[in-house]
Design a protein around this motif. Sequence first.
Motif, PDB file in Angstrom:
ATOM      1  N   THR A   1      29.970  29.033  29.893  1.00 20.96           N
ATOM      2  CA  THR A   1      30.425  30.383  30.224  1.00 20.96           C
ATOM      3  C   THR A   1      30.680  30.465  31.723  1.00 20.96           C
ATOM      4  N   ASN A   2      31.805  31.068  32.077  1.00 21.98           N
ATOM      5  CA  ASN A   2      32.227  31.222  33.467  1.00 21.98           C
ATOM      6  C   ASN A   2      32.276  32.711  33.781  1.00 21.98           C
ATOM      7  N   PHE A   3      31.399  33.174  34.678  1.00 17.29           N
ATOM      8  CA  PHE A   3      31.353  34.589  35.040  1.00 17.29           C
ATOM      9  C   PHE A   3      32.319  34.857  36.192  1.00 17.29           C
ATOM     10  N   VAL A   4      33.333  35.659  35.907  1.00 14.59           N
ATOM     11  CA  VAL A   4      34.477  35.852  36.798  1.00 14.59           C
ATOM     12  C   VAL A   4      34.369  37.175  37.552  1.00 14.59           C
ATOM     13  N   VAL A   5      34.636  37.138  38.847  1.00 13.46           N
ATOM     14  CA  VAL A   5      34.772  38.358  39.661  1.00 13.46           C
ATOM     15  C   VAL A   5      36.214  38.836  39.473  1.00 13.46           C
ATOM     16  N   ALA A   6      36.385  39.932  38.774  1.00 16.81           N
ATOM     17  CA  ALA A   6      37.703  40.320  38.263  1.00 16.81           C
ATOM     18  C   ALA A   6      38.755  40.518  39.348  1.00 16.81           C
ATOM     19  N   ASN A   7      38.362  41.027  40.498  1.00 19.75           N
ATOM     20  CA  ASN A   7      39.331  41.265  41.570  1.00 19.75           C
ATOM     21  C   ASN A   7      39.652  40.012  42.376  1.00 19.75           C
ATOM     22  N   GLN A   8      39.033  38.877  42.035  1.00 21.11           N
ATOM     23  CA  GLN A   8      39.270  37.662  42.819  1.00 21.11           C
ATOM     24  C   GLN A   8      39.857  36.529  41.981  1.00 21.11           C
ATOM     25  N   ILE A   9      40.523  36.842  40.896  1.00 19.30           N
ATOM     26  CA  ILE A   9      41.247  35.807  40.146  1.00 19.30           C
ATOM     27  C   ILE A   9      42.369  35.298  41.050  1.00 19.30           C
ATOM     28  N   GLY A  10      42.332  34.017  41.364  1.00 20.67           N
ATOM     29  CA  GLY A  10      43.280  33.471  42.318  1.00 20.67           C
ATOM     30  C   GLY A  10      42.959  33.814  43.760  1.00 20.67           C
ATOM     31  N   GLY A  11      41.794  34.418  43.973  1.00 19.77           N
ATOM     32  CA  GLY A  11      41.377  34.793  45.323  1.00 19.77           C
ATOM     33  C   GLY A  11      40.337  33.824  45.865  1.00 19.77           C
ATOM     34  N   ARG A  12      39.294  34.374  46.477  1.00 21.23           N
ATOM     35  CA  ARG A  12      38.252  33.529  47.056  1.00 21.23           C
ATOM     36  C   ARG A  12      36.942  34.311  47.105  1.00 21.23           C
ATOM     37  N   ASN A  13      35.908  33.691  47.608  1.00 25.51           N
ATOM     38  CA  ASN A  13      34.564  34.274  47.635  1.00 25.51           C
ATOM     39  C   ASN A  13      34.397  35.269  48.785  1.00 25.51           C
ATOM     40  N   GLU A  14      35.119  36.357  48.720  1.00 23.51           N
ATOM     41  CA  GLU A  14      35.088  37.357  49.793  1.00 23.51           C
ATOM     42  C   GLU A  14      33.678  37.900  50.040  1.00 23.51           C
ATOM     43  N   TRP A  15      32.858  38.028  49.000  1.00 28.18           N
ATOM     44  CA  TRP A  15      31.515  38.583  49.126  1.00 28.18           C
ATOM     45  C   TRP A  15      30.603  37.722  49.992  1.00 28.18           C
ATOM     46  N   ASP A  16      30.921  36.424  50.091  1.00 26.89           N
ATOM     47  CA  ASP A  16      30.075  35.496  50.844  1.00 26.89           C
ATOM     48  C   ASP A  16      30.472  35.356  52.312  1.00 26.89           C
ATOM     49  N   LEU A  17      31.708  35.694  52.635  1.00 37.17           N
ATOM     50  CA  LEU A  17      32.216  35.423  53.981  1.00 37.17           C
ATOM     51  C   LEU A  17      31.411  36.120  55.082  1.00 37.17           C
TER      52      LEU A  17
ATOM     53  N   LEU B   1      28.405  36.435  55.266  1.00 36.42           N
ATOM     54  CA  LEU B   1      27.146  35.700  55.418  1.00 36.42           C
ATOM     55  C   LEU B   1      27.343  34.351  56.081  1.00 36.42           C
ATOM     56  N   GLY B   2      28.592  34.036  56.438  1.00 34.46           N
ATOM     57  CA  GLY B   2      28.872  32.763  57.081  1.00 34.46           C
ATOM     58  C   GLY B   2      29.184  31.629  56.135  1.00 34.46           C
ATOM     59  N   VAL B   3      29.315  31.937  54.843  1.00 27.32           N
ATOM     60  CA  VAL B   3      29.668  30.912  53.865  1.00 27.32           C
ATOM     61  C   VAL B   3      31.151  30.589  54.007  1.00 27.32           C
ATOM     62  N   ALA B   4      31.501  29.317  53.907  1.00 27.55           N
ATOM     63  CA  ALA B   4      32.900  28.905  54.045  1.00 27.55           C
ATOM     64  C   ALA B   4      33.738  29.452  52.887  1.00 27.55           C
ATOM     65  N   PRO B   5      34.995  29.813  53.160  1.00 19.92           N
ATOM     66  CA  PRO B   5      35.866  30.274  52.071  1.00 19.92           C
ATOM     67  C   PRO B   5      36.043  29.190  51.014  1.00 19.92           C
ATOM     68  N   SER B   6      36.069  29.623  49.763  1.00 22.61           N
ATOM     69  CA  SER B   6      36.295  28.698  48.655  1.00 22.61           C
ATOM     70  C   SER B   6      37.101  29.421  47.593  1.00 22.61           C
ATOM     71  N   PRO B   7      38.190  28.825  47.107  1.00 20.82           N
ATOM     72  CA  PRO B   7      39.047  29.524  46.157  1.00 20.82           C
ATOM     73  C   PRO B   7      38.397  29.710  44.795  1.00 20.82           C
ATOM     74  N   CYS B   8      38.765  30.805  44.155  1.00 24.61           N
ATOM     75  CA  CYS B   8      38.359  31.080  42.778  1.00 24.61           C
ATOM     76  C   CYS B   8      39.471  30.657  41.825  1.00 24.61           C
ATOM     77  N   MET B   9      39.120  30.458  40.570  1.00 22.55           N
ATOM     78  CA  MET B   9      40.123  30.064  39.584  1.00 22.55           C
ATOM     79  C   MET B   9      41.251  31.089  39.516  1.00 22.55           C
ATOM     80  N   ASP B  10      42.457  30.577  39.351  1.00 26.82           N
ATOM     81  CA  ASP B  10      43.591  31.454  39.121  1.00 26.82           C
ATOM     82  C   ASP B  10      43.781  31.627  37.614  1.00 26.82           C
TER      83      ASP B  10
END
Length: 233
Positions: A91-107, A109-118
Amino acid sequence: MPVPILVYHQIAIPPARRAPFRSMAVHPHAFRRQMRLLKRIGFQGLSLREALPYVNGRKTGKVVAITFDDSYANVHENALPVLRECGFTATNFVVANQIGGRNEWDLPLGVAPSPCMDLAQLRDWIAAGNEVGSHTMDHARLPELSTEAAWNQIFLSRMTLEDTIQCEVSAFCFPYGDQLPVHRDLAVEAGYSVATTTSRRRAMKLDDPFGLPRLTIRRNDTWLHFLRKCLVG
């Protein structure tokens, strides 16, 4: 029989030392070894949807539920081929507003950007027999929101995902594990069948299906520690 519900985040080469949340990136080689180990000792890896009958006691068997939070693209790249190889689902829990986006919630906190599945990757995920669940619209900390705003995060994410992927979305994951009784009630009202938290133990028959515990797998888990989580919790 208690069922281990495993949770992974990124399946990628871990970032440099002292990077925030470095432990949440499991090396692809380690993930492959873990899945092969489960298969070798007789576990069947299942999505949460498929594992639920084992959790609630309607079925018996040696199973482990496999979940991924945040829908990172590196899960599609590095985990999906291994799941296919082993005959497992997840099971893959998806952040609905970030399909094809990135981990905006982590930025922040200093976490490096990482793309989410499109969308194409999500469709590939589903075509392989895997499940998509909801992780809210924006990876929100629900206790910090009004009840109305929390409802929008919980309900609208399900509607958005179902409209986007054209599949039923019945599983929900509370971001950060943060939730109050009202949020469990909202998940029920929103039409989900199950919701997960970050309580650290195996799931049992009498557990609230909207407060299921999970076991986080981290970068530095040895094979022995990994087995202990699966067998003991």
